[in-house]
Design a protein around this motif. Sequence first.
Motif, short mmCIF file in Angstrom:
data_model
loop_
_atom_site.label_atom_id
_atom_site.label_comp_id
_atom_site.label_asym_id
_atom_site.label_seq_id
_atom_site.Cartn_x
_atom_site.Cartn_y
_atom_site.Cartn_z
N HIS A 141 0.79 -1.20 0.10
CA HIS A 141 0.03 0.11 -0.02
C HIS A 141 0.81 1.14 0.13
N GLU A 172 -5.11 6.57 1.27
CA GLU A 172 -4.52 5.81 0.62
C GLU A 172 -4.31 6.41 -0.78
N GLY A 204 -3.79 4.78 -3.76
CA GLY A 204 -4.07 3.88 -4.89
C GLY A 204 -3.10 3.43 -5.60
N CYS A 205 -1.90 3.09 -5.00
CA CYS A 205 -0.96 2.31 -5.73
C CYS A 205 -0.53 1.24 -4.95
N HIS A 219 -4.39 -0.85 -5.99
CA HIS A 219 -5.10 -0.34 -6.83
C HIS A 219 -5.86 -1.22 -7.76
N SER A 242 -10.98 -1.87 -5.56
CA SER A 242 -11.50 -0.35 -5.37
C SER A 242 -11.39 -0.01 -4.07
N SER A 243 -10.20 0.89 -3.75
CA SER A 243 -10.24 1.20 -2.11
C SER A 243 -10.47 2.58 -1.99
N THR A 244 -10.93 3.35 -3.24
CA THR A 244 -11.76 4.47 -3.00
C THR A 244 -12.74 4.67 -3.75
#
Length: 234
Positions: free
Chosen positions: A181, A194, A196-197, A201, A204-206
């Motif tokens: 993360h 986060e 998002g990398c 990524h 879907s973490s956001t």
Amino acid sequence: MSPENTFHYALSSNNAWAGYKAHQNPHFFPKLAGGQAPEILWIGCSDSRCPETTILGMQPGDVFVHRNIANIVSPTDINTTAVIEYAVAHLKVKHIVLCGHSACGGAAGALSDGRIGGVLDTWLLPLKTVRYNHAEELDAITDEKERVIRIAQLNVEAGIKVLMNNPTIREAIAERGLEVHGVFFDIGCGRIKELGCGTAHKSSSTISGDHVVRGKHGQLVFGQDGEAEIAAAQ
Ligand SMILES: [Zn+2]
């Protein structure tokens, strides 16, 4: 903090802390002494304002740590690589977290054209490379604090690429689902988001820019206004 001697204050503070922890839970220190099984490897900046266990609200034994100036992950740095090797191959951590932060002195130093001196200019060379690789984007940011934030975020993305190419990490991702993360700590509000990398990524973490913390039974969704909502786990 005591004005006379900070070190003596720190020792007496430790004594009080140890007494409090032992009183709160008599098994705490005997259990710690029995060994460690942290699930997180944290790679962060040496900055005094980013103490990982404290800002995560966790406890001794929870986080295996490597910190250096500007949280630089260089494949030829044997120190970082040894910590990664031990954490991944021996402790078998489940998560690697690479954390950058706002107001990072190393990031600001890499944006400066002057020499800092000693070994520091050499150490910051990977960040200088990030600067030159993203010169157009960084030069377009007029606010200096924002420019420091952006290069620190780009530095995390660069570090994540190094981590994702580390053979030990690649094997652990394939064999047992190790997660990597990239995150960013905002010193001004104390929150980690986060970037998002990494392996994150892929899932879907956001959600539309909101920050999501997943639990076993639900997830906390932090909106951009800082409000939190609980949603059912998927
Ligand atoms: Zn820093």
